[in-house]
Design an enzyme around this catalytic site. Structure first.
Site, PDB file in Angstrom:
ATOM      1  N   CYS A 142       0.808  -1.202   0.028  1.00  0.00           N
ATOM      2  CA  CYS A 142       0.172  -0.011  -0.086  1.00  0.00           C
ATOM      3  C   CYS A 142       0.875   1.372  -0.123  1.00  0.00           C
ATOM      4  O   CYS A 142       1.488   1.547   0.940  1.00  0.00           O
ATOM      5  CB  CYS A 142      -0.912   0.065   1.238  1.00  0.00           C
ATOM      6  N   CYS A 145      -0.438   4.140   2.180  1.00  0.00           N
ATOM      7  CA  CYS A 145      -0.404   3.698   3.850  1.00  0.00           C
ATOM      8  C   CYS A 145       1.226   3.943   4.132  1.00  0.00           C
ATOM      9  O   CYS A 145       1.339   4.690   5.004  1.00  0.00           O
ATOM     10  CB  CYS A 145      -0.693   2.508   4.029  1.00  0.00           C
ATOM     11  N   ASP A 146       2.110   3.582   3.248  1.00  0.00           N
ATOM     12  CA  ASP A 146       3.591   3.764   3.616  1.00  0.00           C
ATOM     13  C   ASP A 146       4.478   4.207   2.792  1.00  0.00           C
ATOM     14  O   ASP A 146       5.600   4.321   3.495  1.00  0.00           O
ATOM     15  CB  ASP A 146       3.955   1.884   3.526  1.00  0.00           C
TER      16      ASP A 146
END
Length: 323
Positions: A142, A145-146
């Site tokens: 992701c 997300c990261d």
């Protein structure tokens, strides 16, 4: 005697927990059945910055586990029952006195007026040694997300479709350099996605290559890639000053829909087809979260699905009271 509920939610991720919260607050007798652990994919996310009102943990950063813990607390507060370790193996879509039956692997049988399928989907994995051990420690599925964790570092994106190329473009907002590793001799993404990637000036592509091994002591430090034409392998190591690099895998998702085959309408990729109100082709059965086709797979969209499905369930039960 088989225990009866108003609604059974299959899956204890953000979509399922949100559905349970909304239904229990509506005073519907609600049961959540989760096969493994509550939270799903989000539990492997150490920091969450894109969910509105994320809870800050002791480290000062929001985490997936903390967010799920708060969701579970809310769900239980309003009376929903949560059963972990319950793998659903069968849904009987025929109605018996207004109830549908859900059977678990341990032989437990439940009945409910409505069912919400929220089993989720999992990113397709490379399947190479070291991938699982370093998930969340350099290996990610992701970018949203990261991506920010790789500020000024090098990252490698595995895959060549729309998701891979678009996420590679997104990662140029953080990474010093982005390299796409594609098993074919060309990218399969749409032309416009490729054009946007090229405009960044920060993306290279390694063609005809696959990842064979990922290594590192606590963080990703190196990986082995193999050229599928020459069969030659080479090692990519982290820059000495960086000490690590990111590996983002975008080779598709695998919805957890095996139990719904020949029961619900699935699309060509195995996702459950739904209406805008998240109803399936079987009255009284709804689907929410990553298990259905959608543009964005994030905690916030899963929660939105859970709320919508729960409200649709409430309406369905109310409309079918006299039937």
């Amino acid at each position: 005697m088989t225990e009866q509920y108003d609604v059974i939610v299959i899956g204890g991720g953000p979509a399922g927990l949100t559905a349970a919260l909304y239904n229990s607050r509506a005073r519907l007798k609600t049961l959540v059945l989760e096969r493994e652990k509550l939270g799903g994919q989000i539990m492997s996310t150490h920091e969450i910055a894109n969910f509105p009102g994320s809870i800050l943990g002791e480290s000062g950063e929001p985490s997936g586990s903390e967010l799920i813990a708060r969701m579970v607390e809310q769900v239980k507060k309003y009376g929903a029952t949560i059963e972990v370790g319950k793998e659903v193996i069968e849904i009987d879509v025929t109605q018996k006195e207004g109830y549908r039956r859900v059977r678990c692997q341990d032989g437990t049988l439940y009945q409910a007026k409505a069912v919400i399928a929220a089993n989720g989907a999992v990113p397709r994995k490379i399947g190479c040694p070291g991938e699982a051990a370093l998930q969340g420690k350099g290996v990610s599925y992701c970018a949203t997300c990261d991506g920010a964790f790789f500020e000024d570092l090098e990252v490698y994106v595995i895959g060549g479709g729309n998701s891979a190329v678009e996420e590679a473009t997104f990662l140029t907002n953080f990474a010093r350099k982005v390299t796409i590793i594609q098993n074919l001799g060309y990218l399969t993404a749409e032309a416009i996605a490729i054009e946007q990637a090229e405009k960044t000036g920060k993306i290279d592509v390694i063609y005809h290559s696959v990842v064979e091994k990922i290594s590192g002591d606590g963080l990703v430090e190196s990986m082995v890639i193999r050229n599928t034409e020459t069969n030659e392998s080479r090692v990519i190591e982290a820059d000495e000053e960086d000490g690590t690099f990111g590996i983002f895998v975008f080779i598709g998702y695998q919805p957890k829909t095996a139990i719904y085959e020949n029961v619900l309408d699935l699309n060509q990729w195995g996702y459950i087809e739904t209406t805008d109100n998240l109803a399936t082709n079987i009255p009284g059965i709804f689907a929410a979260g990553d298990i259905r086709p959608k543009l964005l797979r994030q905690v916030v969209t899963a929660a939105g699905d859970g709320a919508t499905a729960a409200f649709a369930v409430q309406r369905y039960i109310e409309e079918n009271k006299s039937k």
